[in-house]
Structures are given as C-alpha cells and as structure tokens.
Scaffold this active site. Structure first.
Site: not given
Lengths: 81, 227
Positions: B88, B197, B199
């Site tokens: 991002c 994303h 994570e």
C-alpha cells in the site's frame, strides 16, 4: 526577492480521474461548452535573491527531485513578473 | 539459531506497522522497529514498509517519506540486494524512491476502496512469494484511494516481458490499474511492492478474509534462514 512559479501537470497520456470528475460536474452546475478539464498543481517558490539562471536552475532541480514525479508529471518553471 | 530479523518501518502517519510486526512474529521471525528519522537499519535481514498515510500523503503519496533519513540508508541497501516488501503506502514509497518503476495514482473511480480482493500470484520467484505457486488465487484485503498502477508503455512492456508482474487483481479491477497490476518486483527480484495487505490476513481471529498473507512471511523467513 523573486517569485518563481512551478506548474505541475499530469502527462497528457495519463488518465486524470479528478479532472474528468470536475468536467462531469460542470454541466450540472450550468456551465456548458466545456470539453475537458485537467487538474494540476501550482507551486509559488519565493527565493531570496534575483531569479537569475543559477536560481532557476535550482528551482528546476527542486521540481525534478520533489515537486513533480517525472514518471507521471511534466513541469514548467516561470518567473512571476 | 536466532530468528531472522525483519525491520518494520514507521513514518509519521504509518498505520499498519503493528500488524506487520505481529505478522512477522506470528511466522516465527523477530520484528525490529525502524524509525523514519533514524538513519540506521539495525542490521536487519529484510525490511517491510507498511501502509498508512505517511507524512499525511502531502504532495503525493510517499513523496516526502522517500527522503526520510532512514530511506537514505534503505535505498542503497535495497539496490544492493536487501529484501524489501512494500504494501500500500509502502508500495507508493518504493515507486517514489524509484526502487520500483511506475507510479500509483488516484483510483479510476475516485472512491477509496476497502474490500476483500481476489488476487492471482503471477510469480513465486521472489523472496517474498516463494511459498506460493504460480497462478495461485488468493484473497487479501485492499484499502486505498490511490492504487491505480501506471507506467509508460515501454516500462509496462518490460515488466510483462521480464516476469516482473507479481500480482494481478482477479474478479474485477478495483482501481483501474494498467494490466490489472496489483504488485510488481524490481529486475533483481528482491524488492516487491503491492497494494493489497498480507499483514492483515494472517489470523482467522481478526476476521480476515483468509490467512493467505502468511505465505509472504513464511517465504521471507525461509529465505533468510537458508541464506
């Protein structure tokens, strides 16, 4: 003291989604006859000394390094009279 | 044997550093906090550049962060082969730093998009994607307003020809990215950037759409342990 203007515009081949949205909004507000809008950025750089070639060369370096992303944007440097 | 050390960078305005650090630990690595103003990589084996709104996205996303003191250390290290993953805002910073080609622009639809997104893994040859198989379909969260990948025709052609497109959106292009590109790598392959994303997708507990993000972290840790 001099004021140097840096105008940064998206390269013509890059889709300007924001400009298009503005162009679409204008007829709704009663503005007719607009065929396109492109959105850019204007920087007013105040320099201590005169806008001589050395100063302008510095401003061009600023534009190249930070003010514009030359991957997607073009810039022009002009001295405000 | 000591755990592999993965640096997680925090800029003012970074949001995802805690999740990134947690994902590193979840995979068995040591997460090492790196501070934007501190020009010290603390001897880490790899670096994760998390998402957020570093420096308020002022000027352009990633444009100011790219000149942070830490980046002055990270850029040459990455060029020399240090594995770096940017997600991002991290991807935007990597592009602004010219560690990855092209740029990320305002989504074609102008809306900020927050949803679960289908993604196809196009390359498992990077240190961050070796635990995937090529062509594998995964689901990861996306959340961004400026994720439309653009590059000039020559660059795009070189990316495609060189197998540098690592991730592509499936089931609809959310932001108008050229060639449905969700993520790319540099020529050497050690630097990877993507808008989705990983994570945020390592544990069922958090309501993530999948745990597909785990493979990013297991890939890099395996690579570092075997190095």
């Amino acid at each position: 003291m001099a004021r140097v203007i840096v105008d940064v515009m998206l390269k013509p081949e890059i889709l300007d989604a924001q400009g298009q949205a503005i162009a679409r909004a204008l007829p709704r507000l009663g503005f007719s006859g607009v065929s396109a809008v492109r959105q850019g950025k204007r920087f007013e750089v105040e320099i201590d000394g005169p806008a001589d070639e050395t100063a302008l060369s510095d401003v061009r370096k600023m534009a190249e390094t930070l003010l514009a992303n030359t991957v997607i944007e073009d810039y022009t440097v002009t001295v405000e009279s | 044997m000591s755990a592999a050390r993965v640096g997680v960078v925090t800029f003012p305005g970074t949001l995802d550093d805690q999740d990134a650090a947690r994902a590193v630990r979840h995979a068995g690595g040591e997460a090492v906090p790196l501070w934007h103003a501190d020009p010290d990589l603390r001897g880490v084996d790899a670096v994760f550049l998390p998402g957020g709104f570093s420096y308020g996205d002022y000027l352009r996303c990633g444009a100011i962060s790219r000149f942070a003191p830490l980046m002055e250390e990270l850029i040459p290290a990455a060029r020399a082969g240090l594995p770096v993953l940017g997600t991002c805002n991290g991807f935007q910073i990597l592009c602004e730093a010219h560690l990855l080609p092209g740029a990320l622009m305002r989504n074609a639809g102008l809306h900020y998009i927050c949803r679960d997104q289908g993604i196809r893994v196009e390359s498992s040859t990077t240190p961050w994607t070796s635990d995937f198989t090529e062509g594998q379909e995964i689901v990861l969260p996306i959340k961004h307003g400026e994720g439309r990948y653009v590059a000039d025709e020559a660059t795009l052609g070189a990316l495609e020809a060189g197998g540098q497109v690592v991730f592509r959106y499936t089931g609809g292009n959310p932001n108008g990215s050229l060639n449905d590109i969700a993520g790319i790598r540099n020529e050497a392959g050690n630097i990877v950037g993507l808008m989705p994303h990983p994570e945020h997708a390592v544990e069922d507990l958090t309501g993530a759409p999948s745990t597909d993000g785990r493979a990013f972290f297991s890939s890099i840790l395996k690579k570092l342990v075997n190095a």
